[in-house]
Design an enzyme around this catalytic site. Structure first.
Site, PDB file in Angstrom:
ATOM      1  N   TYR A 142       0.824  -1.204   0.000  1.00 26.68           N
ATOM      2  CA  TYR A 142       0.000   0.000   0.000  1.00 26.68           C
ATOM      3  C   TYR A 142       0.866   1.264   0.000  1.00 26.68           C
ATOM      4  O   TYR A 142       0.476   2.279  -0.561  1.00 26.68           O
ATOM      5  CB  TYR A 142      -0.901   0.032   1.245  1.00 26.68           C
ATOM      6  CG  TYR A 142      -2.182  -0.734   1.109  1.00 26.68           C
ATOM      7  CD1 TYR A 142      -2.174  -2.105   0.913  1.00 26.68           C
ATOM      8  CD2 TYR A 142      -3.405  -0.085   1.186  1.00 26.68           C
ATOM      9  CE1 TYR A 142      -3.356  -2.804   0.805  1.00 26.68           C
ATOM     10  CE2 TYR A 142      -4.593  -0.782   1.084  1.00 26.68           C
ATOM     11  CZ  TYR A 142      -4.574  -2.137   0.895  1.00 26.68           C
ATOM     12  OH  TYR A 142      -5.750  -2.826   0.789  1.00 26.68           O
ATOM     13  N   LYS A 187       3.512 -15.472   3.011  1.00 26.81           N
ATOM     14  CA  LYS A 187       3.735 -16.200   1.759  1.00 26.81           C
ATOM     15  C   LYS A 187       5.254 -16.415   1.667  1.00 26.81           C
ATOM     16  O   LYS A 187       5.912 -16.007   0.712  1.00 26.81           O
ATOM     17  CB  LYS A 187       3.177 -15.362   0.588  1.00 26.81           C
ATOM     18  CG  LYS A 187       3.169 -16.037  -0.756  1.00 26.81           C
ATOM     19  CD  LYS A 187       2.121 -17.140  -0.886  1.00 26.81           C
ATOM     20  CE  LYS A 187       2.307 -17.890  -2.195  1.00 26.81           C
ATOM     21  NZ  LYS A 187       1.512 -19.117  -2.269  1.00 26.81           N
ATOM     22  N   ASP A 219      -2.514 -18.425   0.993  1.00 24.06           N
ATOM     23  CA  ASP A 219      -3.478 -19.168   0.160  1.00 24.06           C
ATOM     24  C   ASP A 219      -4.142 -20.260   0.990  1.00 24.06           C
ATOM     25  O   ASP A 219      -5.349 -20.487   0.938  1.00 24.06           O
ATOM     26  CB  ASP A 219      -2.816 -19.726  -1.112  1.00 24.06           C
ATOM     27  CG  ASP A 219      -1.474 -20.395  -0.869  1.00 24.06           C
ATOM     28  OD1 ASP A 219      -0.955 -20.343   0.275  1.00 24.06           O
ATOM     29  OD2 ASP A 219      -0.927 -20.998  -1.822  1.00 24.06           O
ATOM     30  N   ASP A 243      -6.180  -7.206   4.205  1.00 23.11           N
ATOM     31  CA  ASP A 243      -7.308  -6.588   3.491  1.00 23.11           C
ATOM     32  C   ASP A 243      -8.180  -7.673   2.877  1.00 23.11           C
ATOM     33  O   ASP A 243      -9.403  -7.692   3.040  1.00 23.11           O
ATOM     34  CB  ASP A 243      -6.774  -5.643   2.401  1.00 23.11           C
ATOM     35  CG  ASP A 243      -7.904  -5.053   1.580  1.00 23.11           C
ATOM     36  OD1 ASP A 243      -8.891  -4.600   2.184  1.00 23.11           O
ATOM     37  OD2 ASP A 243      -7.805  -5.067   0.335  1.00 23.11           O
ATOM     38  N   ASP A 247     -12.165  -9.321   4.302  1.00 22.80           N
ATOM     39  CA  ASP A 247     -13.412  -9.350   3.520  1.00 22.80           C
ATOM     40  C   ASP A 247     -13.976 -10.763   3.524  1.00 22.80           C
ATOM     41  O   ASP A 247     -15.179 -10.982   3.699  1.00 22.80           O
ATOM     42  CB  ASP A 247     -13.168  -8.917   2.059  1.00 22.80           C
ATOM     43  CG  ASP A 247     -13.559  -7.456   1.826  1.00 22.80           C
ATOM     44  OD1 ASP A 247     -13.409  -6.651   2.774  1.00 22.80           O
ATOM     45  OD2 ASP A 247     -14.003  -7.119   0.714  1.00 22.80           O
TER      46      ASP A 247
END
Ligand code: IPM
Ligand code: MN
Length: 353
Positions: A142, A187, A219, A243, A247
């Site tokens: 970001y 990751k 993942d 983020d 959701d």
């Protein structure tokens, strides 16, 4: 206690849900004898239209001078799908996070038994799921170096040791307060930044011997969240992964309109729903005010005012139990309450308690 709030309603349904959140904050303050004062400030598309800046200096100043910020939502369709727009409402949110040093975003993923049927997951999988995602909020892609041209573009997933240490510390401390299970999501099989996260987490873990720490690729974590959401207690992760995963988390509980969040760090903390500005619903009195109201509960709890937060939660649960609900979560045949009516019911509950 004395509490000075900066109130940032923003765009879309923001002002409507803020009205209810603020009414609850006032009712609680009267009930418990707190001296609440507040000032409004502009942000998002509203502020772009008015002064050309989605997080104007005056708004920043007010936030810095306040004890807490109550924020609703920003975003307007006129800026979406327009890659040429020079300023966007979302930049206001990012500027606020950066300038207030809000590096830790606490997003509880809580299921309400009476809404489990709204979840796209099977009842028996999701019932009782209750975890917290701690999302790093001021670093990573970001905010890392960016380049954008016609033939090439990149974002840099930049993290330093102090940035990683401070957010992992928040993660370990939350785990200590809860069920002592921390999942570090990364990751590390591909990304150098993730390998540093994992290395630092492994260095810190022995300082928290009571905490079971595990490491999970993002993942895999995304999959596990829908396969077995009850596995998680506290999850800590970088900005972008957080983020996306939150959701996903919000939708497994059955309604995005119910989840609050707190962003804390170096300066004034911010309390806000995790959902967006839902511009299509603006002015229709149908938006669910509960995420905003629960953000007010998190605000009081941040200042260690547990009874105050507890009463708000009790009132919210009572409204759900009595089917005082906005249309998207109302049971079949149930009366449809608007944003205002749900808010007013909760305020009355608090007053009469
Ligand atoms: C969120 C939002 C923001 C983010 C957007 C609006 C910039 O999706 O708070 O999760 O990506 O952080
Ligand atoms: Mn998001």
């Amino acid at each position: 206690m004395k509490l000075k709030l900066a109130v940032l309603p923003g765009d879309g349904i923001g002002p409507e849900i803020m009205e209810q959140g603020l009414a609850v904050a006032k009712a609680i303050s009267v009930k418990f004898g707190h001296e609440l004062s507040y000032d409004y400030a502009i942000c998002g598309a509203d502020a772009i239209d008015k002064v050309g800046d989605p997080f104007p200096e005056d708004t920043f100043k007010l936030c810095m001078e306040s004890d807490a910020v109550l924020f609703a939502s920003v975003g307007d369709p006129k800026f979406d799908n327009n890659p040429k727009a020079k300023v966007r409402p979302e930049q206001g949110l990012l500027a606020m996070r950066k300038k207030l040093g809000l590096f830790a975003n606490i997003r509880p993923v809580t299921t309400f038994d009476c809404l489990v049927h709204k979840s796209p997951l099977k009842d028996e999988l999701v019932r009782g799921a209750d975890f917290i995602c701690i999302r790093e909020l001021t670093g990573g892609m970001y905010f890392g170096e960016k380049y954008e041209a016609d033939d090439k573009a990149y974002d840099t997933n930049y993290y330093t040791r102090p940035e990683i240490e401070r957010i992992l510390k928040v993660g370990f401390e939350y785990a200590m307060k809860r069920n002592k299970h921390l999942t570090v999501v990364d990751k590390a099989n591909v990304l150098a930044s993730s390998r540093l996260w994992r290395k630092i987490a492994q260095e810190m873990a022995p300082q928290y011997p009571e905490v079971t720490t595990d490491y999970m690729y993002v993942d895999n974590a995304a999959m596990r969240m829908i396969q077995e959401p009850r596995f998680f207690d506290v999850m800590v992760t970088e900005n972008t992964f957080g983020d996306i995963l939150t959701d996903e988390g919000s939708c497994i509980t059955g309604s995005m309109g119910l989840l609050p969040s707190a962003s804390t760090g170096e300066h004034t903390p911010v309390f806000e729903p995790i959902h967006g500005s839902w511009p299509q619903a603006k002015g229709l009195n149908i938006a669910n005010p509960l995420a905003q109201i629960l953000s007010v509960a998190m605000l009081f709890e941040y200042f260690d005012l547990k009874e105050e937060g507890g009463l708000i939660r009790e009132a919210v649960n009572a409204s759900l139990d009595q089917n005082v609900r906005t249309p998207e979560i109302q049971v079949e045949g149930g009366a449809k309450y608007g944003t205002k009516e749900v808010g007013a019911w909760i305020v009355d509950y608090i007053k009469n308690k």
